[in-house]
Scaffold this active site. Sequence first.
Site, short mmCIF file in Angstrom:
data_model
loop_
_atom_site.label_atom_id
_atom_site.label_comp_id
_atom_site.label_asym_id
_atom_site.label_seq_id
_atom_site.Cartn_x
_atom_site.Cartn_y
_atom_site.Cartn_z
N ASP A 24 30.98 31.98 -21.58
CA ASP A 24 31.29 33.64 -22.08
C ASP A 24 31.84 34.53 -20.84
O ASP A 24 31.67 35.39 -20.61
CB ASP A 24 30.19 34.26 -22.34
CG ASP A 24 29.16 33.71 -23.72
OD1 ASP A 24 29.89 32.88 -24.14
OD2 ASP A 24 28.04 34.22 -23.90
N LYS A 129 31.03 31.54 -30.02
CA LYS A 129 29.50 31.49 -30.60
C LYS A 129 28.93 32.80 -30.88
O LYS A 129 29.06 33.79 -30.33
CB LYS A 129 28.66 30.73 -29.43
CG LYS A 129 28.65 31.53 -27.86
CD LYS A 129 27.99 30.70 -27.10
CE LYS A 129 27.23 31.47 -25.96
NZ LYS A 129 26.94 33.07 -25.80
N CYS A 162 22.82 34.62 -22.08
CA CYS A 162 23.66 33.51 -22.71
C CYS A 162 23.48 32.13 -21.66
O CYS A 162 23.50 31.20 -22.51
CB CYS A 162 24.77 33.86 -23.06
SG CYS A 162 25.10 35.30 -24.34
N1 TIU Z 1 26.72 36.33 -22.80
C1 TIU Z 1 25.79 37.21 -22.71
O1 TIU Z 1 25.08 37.06 -21.80
N2 TIU Z 1 25.64 38.12 -23.42
C2 TIU Z 1 24.88 39.52 -23.28
O2 TIU Z 1 24.93 40.30 -24.07
N3 TIU Z 1 24.65 39.54 -21.94
C3 TIU Z 1 23.83 40.46 -21.33
O3 TIU Z 1 23.48 40.53 -20.32
N4 TIU Z 1 23.88 41.73 -21.95
#
Ligand code: TIU
Length: 227
Positions: A24, A129, A162
């Site tokens: 991500d 995802k 994530c």
């Molecule tokens: N990719 C991921 O970690 N999504 C989140 O929403 N992370 C947060 O720390 N909010």
Amino acid sequence: MSEVDARPFAFRFELPSTALVIIDMQRDFVEPGGFGESLGNDVRPLQAILPACRAVLQAWRAAGGTVVHTREAHRADLSDCPPAKRERGAPRLRIGDAGPMGRILVAGEPGNQIVPELAPAAGEIALDKPGKGAFYATPLQELLQERGITHLVFMGVTTEVCVQTSMREANDRGYECLLLEDCTESYFPQFKAATLDMVRAQGAIVGWTATSAQLLQALSGAATARC
Ligand code: TIU
């Protein structure tokens, strides 16, 4: 066989059966105006890991290793975004709302693109995802099995959300997992530190951690061994 001077003990891997998994690293989390900032976070700490992530990605590509990129992304109609996710928190902008980089966490929008420094190259796996884990509602398991991958090296954001969820999913599926300490970041330093501790506690209960320099050292050893 390559060996990383990792914690809590050495992480051994063979490059052909190991994938670099980048979680991500999209504008939604790393740049102002995205989902991360809309949740009230300062995104600058996440930008600081970009040079280390890029160095590892370039070295991994040069060595010929498999690369997987993920994006946290929902369909435009949000049919894959349950209320339990959309309604959580008190963000200025919710998932699907229009922001300065397009609709928040929606596939194909400008904010949903991986940052240019780490943009996927031709032939690399790039997956959308809908959840926090990279295996949930994605073909990742099949793609890794087709390639004979047994070991995963993780980078990306955020460490405790994530990245940790994906590592735990991978651990349950039998993958040996290494997390690169300076190639992952959180909006909360204490959560990052706790996650690194949790991963490697109890004899690497979820996996190993190491610095990018330690991984690069192991990769250069692998290249020398092939000469
Ligand atoms: N990719 C991921 O970690 N999504 C989140 O929403 N992370 C947060 O720390 N909010």
